[in-house]
Design a protein around this motif. Structure first.
Motif, short mmCIF file in Angstrom:
data_model
loop_
_atom_site.label_atom_id
_atom_site.label_comp_id
_atom_site.label_asym_id
_atom_site.label_seq_id
_atom_site.Cartn_x
_atom_site.Cartn_y
_atom_site.Cartn_z
N PRO A 72 77.47 -48.88 3.85
CA PRO A 72 78.15 -50.08 4.33
C PRO A 72 79.64 -50.09 3.97
N LEU A 73 79.97 -49.62 2.77
CA LEU A 73 81.36 -49.35 2.39
C LEU A 73 81.45 -47.85 2.10
N PRO A 74 81.85 -47.04 3.08
CA PRO A 74 81.91 -45.59 2.85
C PRO A 74 82.87 -45.20 1.72
N ARG A 75 83.89 -46.02 1.53
CA ARG A 75 84.77 -45.86 0.37
C ARG A 75 85.16 -47.27 -0.07
N ALA A 76 85.19 -47.47 -1.35
CA ALA A 76 85.45 -48.81 -1.89
C ALA A 76 86.63 -48.74 -2.85
N TYR A 77 87.32 -49.87 -2.97
CA TYR A 77 88.45 -49.89 -3.90
C TYR A 77 88.00 -49.77 -5.35
N GLN A 78 86.75 -50.19 -5.62
CA GLN A 78 86.29 -50.13 -7.00
C GLN A 78 84.76 -50.07 -7.05
N TRP A 79 84.26 -49.22 -7.97
CA TRP A 79 82.82 -49.08 -8.22
C TRP A 79 82.61 -49.18 -9.72
N GLY A 120 75.76 -42.23 2.97
CA GLY A 120 74.92 -43.07 3.78
C GLY A 120 73.49 -43.04 3.29
N PRO A 121 72.63 -43.95 3.75
CA PRO A 121 71.28 -44.08 3.21
C PRO A 121 70.37 -42.90 3.47
N CYS A 122 70.67 -42.12 4.50
CA CYS A 122 69.81 -40.97 4.84
C CYS A 122 70.53 -39.64 4.64
N GLU A 123 71.68 -39.67 4.00
CA GLU A 123 72.44 -38.45 3.77
C GLU A 123 71.83 -37.67 2.62
N PRO A 124 71.72 -36.35 2.73
CA PRO A 124 71.05 -35.59 1.67
C PRO A 124 71.83 -35.57 0.36
N LEU A 162 77.88 -60.26 -1.09
CA LEU A 162 76.82 -59.44 -0.50
C LEU A 162 76.04 -58.75 -1.63
N LEU A 163 74.81 -58.38 -1.30
CA LEU A 163 73.99 -57.58 -2.22
C LEU A 163 73.42 -56.39 -1.47
N GLY A 164 73.09 -55.33 -2.20
CA GLY A 164 72.49 -54.14 -1.62
C GLY A 164 71.83 -53.31 -2.69
N LEU A 165 71.46 -52.09 -2.34
CA LEU A 165 70.84 -51.15 -3.26
C LEU A 165 71.70 -49.89 -3.36
N VAL A 166 71.53 -49.17 -4.45
CA VAL A 166 72.23 -47.90 -4.63
C VAL A 166 71.30 -46.90 -5.29
N ASN A 167 71.39 -45.65 -4.85
CA ASN A 167 70.84 -44.52 -5.58
C ASN A 167 72.01 -43.87 -6.29
N ASP A 168 72.15 -44.16 -7.57
CA ASP A 168 73.27 -43.67 -8.37
C ASP A 168 72.91 -42.30 -8.93
N VAL A 169 73.08 -41.28 -8.11
CA VAL A 169 72.65 -39.92 -8.45
C VAL A 169 73.36 -39.45 -9.73
N THR A 170 72.58 -38.82 -10.62
CA THR A 170 73.12 -38.34 -11.89
C THR A 170 72.68 -36.90 -12.14
N ALA A 193 74.43 -43.06 -3.08
CA ALA A 193 74.03 -43.50 -1.74
C ALA A 193 73.76 -44.99 -1.74
N LEU A 194 74.23 -45.68 -0.72
CA LEU A 194 74.02 -47.12 -0.58
C LEU A 194 72.98 -47.42 0.48
N SER A 195 72.33 -48.57 0.36
CA SER A 195 71.31 -48.99 1.33
C SER A 195 71.91 -49.16 2.71
N PRO A 196 71.09 -49.10 3.77
CA PRO A 196 71.62 -49.23 5.13
C PRO A 196 72.37 -50.53 5.37
N VAL A 197 71.89 -51.64 4.81
CA VAL A 197 72.55 -52.93 5.04
C VAL A 197 72.88 -53.60 3.72
N PHE A 198 73.95 -54.39 3.75
CA PHE A 198 74.27 -55.34 2.69
C PHE A 198 73.91 -56.73 3.22
N VAL A 199 73.50 -57.60 2.33
CA VAL A 199 72.92 -58.88 2.72
C VAL A 199 73.60 -60.02 1.96
N THR A 200 73.86 -61.14 2.64
CA THR A 200 74.43 -62.30 1.97
C THR A 200 73.40 -62.97 1.07
#
Length: 340
Positions: A72-79, A120-124, A162-170, A193-200
């Motif tokens: 949903p945010l391919p690049r963000a100002y801050q994580w 993206g959510p389905c990117e390897p 907004l809220l969403g999910l993340v797979n914070d690969v380590t 990787a972030l979830s397909p949608v962000f939700v209010t």
């Protein structure tokens, strides 16, 4: 409302509104071309996006396919990523013969990560070698508007857009040597990787309350459910407290992504949201670690569902691959897709 970003070949993709059951979508270039543009002008854009969402029926728009999504945010100002589930912290420290400092009960743990390239959510998940110790980490994220310096925890919740999910690969076998240097980690944290949608937040009622999301986080490895811990029950610091901690000495810009840390419950029956936690539970229980880290070809799925079984954010669904050629997005935005 639910928002996603289509991968259209540009750096920031194309913002789309997605219906409640995640089957249809509509491009909204007349409101904002990208999600970051919408967040930068949220007071104006949010009501217009909400009207599009309310108008999007099952027969309207185009089919929604998470495989077409960028983050949903391919690049963000801050994580920013916290570690708000202290059971996870306690387990990993005890497995190394250490103890959790008492200050962790009152002062959140948080680090600033790289935010220029979310998957993206389905990117390897790409890893040159299985020896890196590739691990998943299932977390909740919130996305803020502009947050003033010194905001208090209660007021900070008003800045969750907004809220969403993340797979914070380590990469576990890279992180520990980096931490031993005493200056944080970098190479051990590849793209998340972030979830397909962000939700209010209003869309998540009644699960979103008191700054926590009260639903199980579900994690599958190779189609086997390995974890479904409750996200709202053992979170030491709610998101308002985490935002206030981050904004103690500075402002946060619109589009800041803040993670909860790996979700964890004390009960073994809840399973795990990362493989290192399975390993340290084994170490504490059996004096040996049996669970391997991710292998090439493994499939990881991460989701959160409502009581009827409907996916709230869409599923993160990734395979582990040897790196191939991943072209950088075009500097100039690609032509806009036709409005449905």
């Amino acid at each position: 409302m639910k928002l996603a970003t289509l991968n259209n070949g540009s750096r920031d993709g194309q913002l789309v509104v997605v219906n409640r059951d995640l089957t249809r979508m509509r491009a909204v270039p007349h409101i904002a071309a990208t999600l970051q543009q919408a967040l930068d002008d949220w007071a104006r854009c949010a009501p217009l996006l909400q009207a599009e969402y309310d108008d999007l029926r099952a027969s309207d728009g185009q089919p929604f396919d998470p495989a077409r999504c960028a983050a949903p945010l391919p690049r963000a100002y801050q994580w920013l990523d916290a570690s708000a589930y202290l059971n996870h912290v306690d387990l990993t420290r005890r497995a190394r013969g250490g103890e959790m400092p008492p200050s962790f009960l009152t002062d959140p743990v948080m680090y600033q990560g790289a935010s220029d390239d979310f998957m993206g959510p389905c990117e390897p998940i790409t890893a040159t070698s299985e020896d890196l110790g590739v691990d998943l980490e299932a977390e909740i994220v919130v996305i803020t508007d502009d947050v003033p310096q010194g905001v208090d925890p209660a007021a900070a919740l008003d800045h969750v857009m907004l809220l969403g999910l993340v797979n914070d690969v380590t990469l576990r076998n890279v992180v520990l040597p980096e931490l031993a240097k005493g200056f944080g980690f970098l190479q051990g944290k590849p793209a998340s990787a972030l979830s397909p949608v962000f939700v209010t937040p209003d869309e998540l009622a009644p699960y979103w309350r008191d700054g926590k999301l009260h639903r199980p986080m579900q994690v599958w490895l190779n189609d086997r459910l390995i974890g479904q811990p409750q996200a709202g029950e053992e979170m030491q610091f709610h998101f308002g407290e985490l935002i206030a901690h981050a904004a103690r000495t500075r402002r946060l810009g619109a589009g800041t992504i803040l993670g909860s840390g790996t979700i964890s419950n004390a009960s073994d029956a809840a399973g795990v949201c990362c493989l290192v936690e399975a390993r340290v539970r084994e170490q504490l229980r059996e004096s040996q670690m049996r669970t391997p880290f991710l292998k090439h070809g493994d499939r990881v799925r991460i989701a959160m569902r409502d009581e009827a079984g409907n996916s709230l954010f869409g599923d993160i669904d990734q395979r582990v691959r040897i790196p191939g050629t991943r072209p950088l997005p075009a500097v100039r935005p690609a032509p806009q897709a036709a409005t449905a």
